[in-house]
Design an enzyme around this catalytic site. Structure first.
Site, PDB file in Angstrom:
ATOM      1  CG  ASN B  84     117.906  -2.139  67.004  1.00  0.00           C
ATOM      2  OD1 ASN B  84     119.049  -1.874  66.677  1.00  0.00           O
ATOM      3  ND2 ASN B  84     117.426  -3.361  67.021  1.00  0.00           N
ATOM      4  CB  ILE B  92     114.100   3.378  71.261  1.00  0.00           C
ATOM      5  CG1 ILE B  92     113.978   4.770  70.653  1.00  0.00           C
ATOM      6  CG2 ILE B  92     115.533   2.892  71.178  1.00  0.00           C
ATOM      7  CD1 ILE B  92     114.654   5.833  71.472  1.00  0.00           C
ATOM      8  CB  CYS B  93     113.861  -2.306  70.086  1.00  0.00           C
ATOM      9  SG  CYS B  93     114.122  -3.945  70.750  1.00  0.00           S
ATOM     10  CG  LEU B  94     118.813   0.763  74.190  1.00  0.00           C
ATOM     11  CD1 LEU B  94     119.813   0.065  73.297  1.00  0.00           C
ATOM     12  CD2 LEU B  94     119.111   2.254  74.222  1.00  0.00           C
ATOM     13  CG  LEU B 127     111.054  -2.138  67.355  1.00  0.00           C
ATOM     14  CD1 LEU B 127     111.142  -0.912  68.232  1.00  0.00           C
ATOM     15  CD2 LEU B 127     109.672  -2.739  67.448  1.00  0.00           C
TER      16      LEU B 127
END
Lengths: 570, 161
Positions: B84, B92-94, B127
């Protein structure tokens, strides 16, 4: 600056519940004390302004994400009042608590690990010091260093806060012997009766001092029909009276009078009545936990507190009008004591004639008129997309806001004003229109600043991009040249040969775009390979090593298996 | 408006300093420069018993002017291999940094969330497709060794940013 930045962790760990209160009175969004508290459908509370800003962007509760909207917001007036008042007294309370904790900490540090009876004694000492401090600080007119005099009347007048529970003590303080006596008894109770305490499973010193109502055997007579002041009775228990008063301990003269002051009252966690701090355990064990009523303390803590503040008000008035303080306060203390010891009865006042007529304290029975909170008029939100500049400008004009700037600015200005105006409607202590306008000015300035910095950033970014593009172009050119030279020197590689041929086809001066792209790609790939050659080599070596190790393992296992097979055969 | 941000950031700063002992996975969380409370940095420590063990991962945190209504922009500046996290940009994919942000979060809680993301990757919204594919195929050994390698390469050295 850091002084007005507050946090629940400011409270000492000894008072965990105060921490809790503090954290619950804070808005989860701005982490400040709630301003104009509103409650959502999900029962979470926020500052009106904060939640409005949030709901402009998203329509859910920040705490639990349950969908909601501004129309479902309700003012939480009680909570707002609590937060406001807590905000007011917070720093004072914190300071008092910290100071009261200091001696306790010091003594426990000095003594180290304590036996049970020892720790009690220290608690007692700490309590004494605490009392002395509070009584000294709380008197508003007592600007000089606190003098602890044994003169009853002056003591009483200087200490309005303690009057409520202290009433009859004023008389007793006159008696020096009493001071000695009290102090000795408290000391002796811990030393003489050590065995007694230790054998008891719970309930420290206090147990030996159970207050007795209408104690006829006490050497001192209680004056004015007051109920037995608990502290006094408890400290003058006749248990070991005669022998102790004769012993005359050396350190008695000053602390004695201090000790005879009652500790501050606290609310019983079960019945809610006001009881002295030191008497808590006895009260709980003997009455509340047995579901019996304590005859000594029948007045709810809340009532006592309100009366206390009334006395302070009275005291201040007396001080301001120059009346003889000691007289007035002595009288009121009597009257309050009576009212507070009449169970269930309405507060009565005696000696009305002697109290100056201008003072109407307590005439309402301690009750405030019930406040009503009419729903204020709010500004409705606008749908900006259907308004043109002119209409929006008109709207701003109606609200008395500046009308300069483009539509975007006007729109933001209007939205900001609607937010803070409507939030102000929710406050129990609302700001004036002028204050709101000032806030808008501040907003205007910060918005301008923001725009300027944003503009500057945008320009910087553009410049950077231009520079990067230039560099890229230069790099391309270099690559081209390099590719061209490589073509001349190394015609062997297949990809390069193709570009060579094409460039040759197009003539030496004219360079084919495709060929350049290919050349650049190969060149960059080449450079990349060169750059990471070491890393790749390492990786490959690592992988090879592992593969070899695996192979060796396998061969070993195979050998073993083969051996295993051969062994049973043999 | 911006003064509200500064107040809140100052508050968070003091709170972080006060209970610095209670966060084992966060080595550092502070403004990069004392006079700019809108630009922070943090150093996450790789959790023990995970493939990130021993690594120190630097985060770059930019606070928007309308924080906390809008979430902070956080990215890794230390290269990290994680399904991620974008390998090159550190993005950051959060969800809590995007759609699921709520103003009740603090920088500290966000850092804790990122720290727990390291050990609980979400391969369904990747990601870094390579790492995510390894996980999706269930090749835990491959994934772990890949992560370990990149942690050793980039996150062990103190000088490495």
């Amino acid at each position: 600056m850091s002084n007005d930045i507050t946090d629940p962790s400011d409270w000492p760990t000894e008072y965990a519940s105060l921490r809790e209160i503090d954290s619950h009175l804070r808005c989860p969004i701005c982490k400040e004390m709630l301003r104009a508290a509103v409650m959502l459908q999900c029962h979470h509370n926020f500052c009106s302004e904060c939640i409005r800003r949030h709901l402009d962007k998203e329509s859910n509760c920040p705490a639990c994400r349950i969908p909601t909207s501004t129309s479902q917001m309700r003012r939480n007036v009680a909570l707002d009042e609590i937060a406001n008042n807590f905000k007011d007294c917070r720093s004072k309370l914190l300071r008092i608590l910290m100071e009261s904790l200091e001696p306790k900490r010091n003594t426990s540090q000095q003594h180290g690990p304590l036996s049970r009876s020892n720790s009690m004694e220290i608690d007692d000492v700490a309590l004494q010091q605490k009392r002395r401090r509070t009584s000294a600080r709380m008197s508003p007119t007592n600007k000089s260093a606190p003098k602890i005099s044994n003169d009853g009347s002056s003591n009483c007048s200087q200490d309005p806060n303690n009057m409520n529970m202290d009433l009859s003590l004023a008389d007793d303080d006159n008696d020096d012997r009493d001071g000695d006596f009290v102090d000795v008894s408290s000391h002796e109770s811990t030393s003489h009766h050590k065995g007694k305490h230790v054998t008891r499973s719970s309930g420290p010193v206090l147990r030996s001092r159970i207050p007795r109502s209408s104690n006829a055997s006490t050497p001192l007579e209680l004056s004015n029909n007051t109920a037995p002041a608990p502290e006094l009775v408890s400290s003058t228990l006749p248990d070991f009276g005669p022998s102790n008063s004769a012993s005359g301990a050396p350190t008695t003269s000053v602390p004695g009078s201090v000790l005879s002051k009652p500790s501050t009252l606290v609310a019983c966690p079960i019945c809610g009545n006001g009881i002295p701090f030191t008497y808590t355990n006895t009260h709980l064990d003997n009455y509340c936990l047995l579901k019996q009523n304590d005859p000594n303390y029948t007045i709810p803590y809340k009532v006592i507190i309100t009366q206390k503040s009334d006395i302070i008000a009275l005291y201040e008035k007396c001080g301001a009008s120059g009346k003889s303080i000691s007289n007035a306060t002595a009288n009121t203390s009597t009257s309050v004591s009576i009212s507070s010891t009449t169970p269930g009865g309405s507060p009565r006042r005696t000696n009305d004639s002697q109290i100056s007529p201008g003072l109407s304290f307590n005439s309402n029975g301690g009750k405030k008129p019930v406040a009503t909170y009419p729903e204020p008029k709010r500004i409705p939100k606008l749908t900006y997309s259907i308004l043109n500049d002119k209409q929006l400008r008109k709207k701003l004009q109606e609200l008395g806001l500046p009308t300069h700037g483009d539509k975007q600015l006007m729109q933001k200005r209007h939205a900001e004003y609607v937010t803070i105006y409507n939030a102000n409607c929710d406050a129990t202590r609302p700001q004036t229109q002028a204050q709101l306008m000032k806030a808008m000015e501040v907003w205007e300035r910060s918005y301008e600043k923001d725009m300027q910095t944003r503009e500057a950033q945008r320009r910087a970014l553009e410049q950077q991009q231009q520079i990067q593009q230039k560099e890229l172009a230069q790099q391309k050119k270099k690559e081209e040249e390099r590719a061209a030279t490589e073509n001349d020197t190394e015609p062997g590689t297949p990809t390069l040969s193709s570009s060579q041929s094409s460039s040759q086809n197009g003539g030496s001066n004219h360079v084919n775009n495709d060929a350049v792209a290919v050349a650049v790609a190969t060149a960059s790939a080449f450079a990349h390979a060169l750059k990471y050659a070491d890393e790749y080599a390492e990786l490959i070596a690592d992988v090879k090593k592992r593969m070899q190790a695996d192979k060796e393992k396998k061969t070993l296992e195979d050998n073993q298996q083969a051996q295993m097979r051969t062994q049973p055969n043999s | 408006m911006s003064s509200a941000v500064h107040r809140r950031m100052l508050k968070e700063y003091l709170a972080i300093q006060k209970n610095s002992a209670t966060r084992p996975h966060l080595e550092l969380l502070e403004p990069i420069q004392e006079d700019d409370l809108l630009h922070w940095q943090a150093i996450l420590l790789g959790t023990a018993d995970s493939a990130y063990e021993g690594g120190r991962f630097r985060l770059d945190i930019v606070i928007p002017n309308n924080y906390p209504i809008h979430p902070p922009a956080i990215r890794f500046t230390t290269k990290i291999c994680h399904p991620n996290v974008h390998f090159k940009t550190g993005e950051i994919c959060l969800d809590i940094l995007k759609s699921e942000w709520t103003p009740s979060w603090t920088l500290e809680s966000v850092c804790v969330a990122i720290s727990s993301l390291l050990t609980n990757p979400e391969p369904s919204s990747p990601l870094n497709c390579d790492a995510a594919n390894l996980l999706r195929c269930g090749d835990m050994a491959g994934y772990n060794s890949l992560v370990k390698m990149y942690t050793a390469l980039y996150a062990m050295d103190d000088e490495e940013q």
